[in-house]
Design a protein around this motif. Structure first.
Motif, short mmCIF file in Angstrom:
data_model
loop_
_atom_site.label_atom_id
_atom_site.label_comp_id
_atom_site.label_asym_id
_atom_site.label_seq_id
_atom_site.Cartn_x
_atom_site.Cartn_y
_atom_site.Cartn_z
N LEU A 1 0.83 -1.20 0.00
CA LEU A 1 0.00 0.00 0.00
C LEU A 1 0.86 1.25 0.00
O LEU A 1 0.59 2.23 -0.71
CB LEU A 1 -0.92 0.00 1.22
N LEU A 2 1.91 1.22 0.78
CA LEU A 2 2.80 2.36 0.89
C LEU A 2 3.51 2.64 -0.43
O LEU A 2 3.67 3.80 -0.83
CB LEU A 2 3.81 2.09 2.01
N LEU A 3 3.92 1.59 -1.11
CA LEU A 3 4.60 1.77 -2.39
C LEU A 3 3.67 2.39 -3.42
O LEU A 3 4.08 3.23 -4.23
CB LEU A 3 5.13 0.43 -2.90
N GLN A 4 2.39 2.03 -3.39
CA GLN A 4 1.43 2.62 -4.32
C GLN A 4 1.19 4.09 -4.01
O GLN A 4 0.98 4.90 -4.93
CB GLN A 4 0.11 1.85 -4.26
N VAL A 5 1.25 4.46 -2.73
CA VAL A 5 1.14 5.88 -2.37
C VAL A 5 2.32 6.65 -2.93
O VAL A 5 2.16 7.72 -3.56
CB VAL A 5 1.06 6.04 -0.83
N LEU A 6 3.52 6.13 -2.75
CA LEU A 6 4.73 6.82 -3.19
C LEU A 6 4.79 6.96 -4.71
O LEU A 6 5.48 7.85 -5.22
CB LEU A 6 5.96 6.09 -2.69
N ALA A 7 4.11 6.07 -5.42
CA ALA A 7 4.16 6.12 -6.88
C ALA A 7 3.33 7.26 -7.46
O ALA A 7 3.45 7.57 -8.66
CB ALA A 7 3.66 4.79 -7.45
N GLN A 8 2.52 7.95 -6.64
CA GLN A 8 1.74 9.07 -7.14
C GLN A 8 2.66 10.24 -7.49
O GLN A 8 3.67 10.47 -6.83
CB GLN A 8 0.73 9.52 -6.08
N PRO A 9 2.34 10.99 -8.54
CA PRO A 9 3.21 12.08 -8.99
C PRO A 9 3.57 13.08 -7.89
O PRO A 9 4.72 13.54 -7.82
CB PRO A 9 2.37 12.75 -10.10
N LYS A 10 2.62 13.41 -7.00
CA LYS A 10 2.91 14.43 -5.99
C LYS A 10 4.00 13.97 -5.02
O LYS A 10 4.82 14.76 -4.58
CB LYS A 10 1.64 14.80 -5.23
N GLU A 50 10.18 -10.15 0.70
CA GLU A 50 11.20 -9.16 0.33
C GLU A 50 11.38 -9.10 -1.19
O GLU A 50 11.42 -8.01 -1.78
CB GLU A 50 12.53 -9.49 0.99
N ALA A 51 11.49 -10.26 -1.83
CA ALA A 51 11.68 -10.26 -3.28
C ALA A 51 10.48 -9.62 -3.99
O ALA A 51 10.64 -8.86 -4.96
CB ALA A 51 11.89 -11.69 -3.77
N ALA A 52 9.27 -9.92 -3.50
CA ALA A 52 8.07 -9.34 -4.11
C ALA A 52 8.06 -7.82 -3.97
O ALA A 52 7.72 -7.09 -4.91
CB ALA A 52 6.82 -9.94 -3.48
N LEU A 53 8.44 -7.33 -2.79
CA LEU A 53 8.45 -5.89 -2.56
C LEU A 53 9.52 -5.20 -3.41
O LEU A 53 9.29 -4.10 -3.95
CB LEU A 53 8.66 -5.59 -1.08
N ARG A 54 10.67 -5.83 -3.53
CA ARG A 54 11.71 -5.25 -4.39
C ARG A 54 11.22 -5.21 -5.85
O ARG A 54 11.50 -4.24 -6.59
CB ARG A 54 13.00 -6.05 -4.28
N GLY A 55 10.49 -6.23 -6.25
CA GLY A 55 9.92 -6.23 -7.59
C GLY A 55 8.91 -5.12 -7.78
O GLY A 55 8.85 -4.48 -8.84
N MET A 56 8.09 -4.86 -6.75
CA MET A 56 7.12 -3.77 -6.83
C MET A 56 7.82 -2.42 -6.94
O MET A 56 7.37 -1.53 -7.68
CB MET A 56 6.23 -3.78 -5.59
N VAL A 57 8.91 -2.25 -6.19
CA VAL A 57 9.67 -1.00 -6.24
C VAL A 57 10.16 -0.75 -7.66
O VAL A 57 10.04 0.37 -8.21
CB VAL A 57 10.86 -1.05 -5.25
N ASP A 58 10.71 -1.77 -8.30
CA ASP A 58 11.20 -1.64 -9.67
C ASP A 58 10.04 -1.37 -10.64
O ASP A 58 10.14 -0.52 -11.53
CB ASP A 58 11.94 -2.90 -10.09
N PHE A 59 8.96 -2.10 -10.47
CA PHE A 59 7.82 -1.97 -11.37
C PHE A 59 7.20 -0.57 -11.30
O PHE A 59 6.83 0.01 -12.32
CB PHE A 59 6.76 -3.02 -11.02
N LEU A 60 7.10 -0.03 -10.07
CA LEU A 60 6.49 1.30 -9.89
C LEU A 60 7.48 2.43 -10.14
O LEU A 60 7.09 3.60 -10.20
CB LEU A 60 5.92 1.41 -8.47
N GLY A 61 8.77 2.10 -10.23
CA GLY A 61 9.78 3.12 -10.49
C GLY A 61 10.00 4.07 -9.32
O GLY A 61 10.20 5.27 -9.51
N VAL A 62 9.99 3.53 -8.09
CA VAL A 62 10.18 4.37 -6.91
C VAL A 62 11.51 4.06 -6.22
O VAL A 62 11.66 4.24 -5.01
CB VAL A 62 9.01 4.22 -5.91
N GLU A 63 12.50 3.61 -7.00
CA GLU A 63 13.80 3.23 -6.41
C GLU A 63 14.46 4.38 -5.65
O GLU A 63 15.12 4.16 -4.63
CB GLU A 63 14.75 2.75 -7.51
N ALA A 64 14.27 5.61 -6.11
CA ALA A 64 14.90 6.75 -5.46
C ALA A 64 14.25 7.11 -4.13
O ALA A 64 14.85 7.82 -3.31
CB ALA A 64 14.87 7.97 -6.39
N GLN A 65 13.04 6.63 -3.92
CA GLN A 65 12.29 7.00 -2.72
C GLN A 65 12.30 5.93 -1.63
O GLN A 65 11.87 6.17 -0.51
CB GLN A 65 10.83 7.28 -3.10
#
Length: 427
Positions: free
Chosen positions: A264-273, A290-305
């Motif tokens: 849920l948190l990763l989807q919040v961070l993926a918002q433009p604002k 852990e692997a699934a969450l790392r995959g979500m980070v890559d998929f949503l493009g929030v690696e910097a956050q």
């Protein structure tokens, strides 16, 4: 089948023989208890929590260590024992044997394979019951504490105490609103709860939810606190402002999406604002997702956050470098991370799960999301961001309120409950 039964019985006897040997060695080195001191009790702790270790095991382990050091005879039984884990090592060094109940680990692979055709007669739970039964018969405890990761997963082990006529208490660390005992096991679970000397929960929410799910009141129920891993007077100086102005949040939780809701948190961070704001979240902890969450980070493009820091034993060090806790949990008891953050002087942004609202006061000590949803977490984080200059004041109030209700030594307090019930059972 007879051969497999014999091998299983021999294995269980070996386990108990090793345990008795550990007891004898410990007692021979220990100082005898004075005849004028408090009477010694025999106490068993049984943990049904899966995995090598979890925050839900801190209370029983701390209490077992406290009682062992006080001169009582204590033995622990746990599924999936990691012999190198610092808690297990500390218990054994103090004189509390820890017996593994997990057949996948404790039984030889040859024996497990031989038992596979007989799953109806010898399931994993039945083998664990057999090991526990032999251990309890050898120890003859005055009281057994069944520590559950949830509110029903230890009932299969409590049934052993029930069958042997041994006094026991239940300790539930979590309750899930959509998980009820299976229909065919409902009456058995109700009986287990009714015959327990006491039913302990770590939040009022979990107690009330369990009563609702079982359709009966639990007059012998109490709410207790878990121990924490920061100093009681642990309020820390506010972190120095970063040169880039980034605010750092810590999500301290097992990496287990169904319970902790990191997705849920990763989807919040993926918002433009949020991509445009100087905010960074670090996930602390390990777990199966852990692997699934790392995959979500890559998929949503929030690696910097987002970053992953793994397990950190020095919890206070986390709060020296982070401004607030964020917990998007779907299910909880009352999380250690919340208590530790508040005692350290940090506000929290968290979903209203389990007993969260019993300690976190919205807009006073942090920000409470109405539910574990992306929309609700975004709304709470938005409110927090708008008042980010007030976080130091919220953190100071969080520390004050936490110290007003959290005991200094939760294990000692729970140990007092256990001794009182053991004394009552022996009488």
């Amino acid at each position: 089948m007879a051969t497999a039964q014999t091998e299983l019985a021999v294995y269980c006897l070996v386990q108990i023989a090793v345990t008795c040997s550990e007891f004898s060695s410990t007692l021979s080195k220990s100082t005898p208890i004075s005849s004028t001191s408090t009477p010694s009790f025999r106490i068993a702790f049984v943990s049904s929590c899966s995995g090598d270790w979890g925050g839900s095991e801190e209370l029983w382990a701390g209490t077992a260590l406290f009682l062992t050091q006080a001169g009582h005879t204590v033995q622990a039984f746990k599924t999936t024992v990691d012999d190198q884990h610092r808690r297990v090592v500390a218990l054994r060094q103090a004189g509390c044997p820890v017996t593994d109940l997990d057949p996948d680990v404790t039984l030889s692979r040859r024996l497990v394979n031989r038992l596979l055709p007989y799953r109806k007669q010898y399931t994993r739970h039945k083998i664990s019951q057999r090991i526990l039964e032999r251990g309890l018969r050898a120890l003859q405890p005055h009281l057994t504490v069944i520590s559950q990761g949830s509110n029903y997963d230890g009932c299969i082990l409590a049934e052993v105490c029930h069958r042997l006529g041994l006094a026991y208490v239940l300790l539930a660390q979590k309750a899930v609103d959509f998980f009820l005992p299976p229909y065919l096991e409902r009456e058995q679970v109700q009986d287990i709860y009714q015959t327990a000397r006491r039913c302990f929960f770590v939040s009022r929410h979990n107690l009330e939810l369990t009563q609702l799910q079982l359709g009966m009141s639990l007059p012998q129920a109490e709410v207790v606190w878990n121990p924490y891993n920061v100093p009681f007077q642990g309020e820390l100086p506010w972190p120095a402002a970063a040169a880039d102005g980034v605010l750092h949040l810590a999500c301290v939780a097992r990496l287990h999406v169904p319970d902790k809701g990191q997705d849920l948190l990763l989807q919040v961070l993926a918002q433009p604002k949020w991509r445009m704001r100087p905010l960074h979240i670090t996930f602390y902890g390990t777990g199966p997702d852990e692997a699934a969450l790392r995959g979500m980070v890559d998929f949503l493009g929030v690696e910097a956050q987002v970053s992953f820091a793994g397990y950190v034993a020095d919890v206070a060090n986390i709060w020296q470098r982070h401004h607030a806790l964020i917990l998007p949990s779907r299910h909880e008891g009352l999380p250690l991370a919340l208590v530790e953050a508040m005692l350290s002087g940090r506000p929290a942004i968290a979903a209203d799960a389990g007993g969260m609202a019993e300690l976190l006061v919205d807009n006073e000590t942090g920000y409470l999301a109405a539910a574990a949803t992306t929309q609700a977490m975004d709304e709470a984080l938005e409110r927090a961001w708008a008042n980010r200059n007030g976080w130091p004041q919220l953190g100071a109030e969080a520390a004050r309120q936490a110290r007003a209700v959290v005991p200094k030594d939760a294990a000692a307090v729970f140990g007092g409950h256990v001794l009182a019930l053991a004394r009552e059972a022996r009488a």
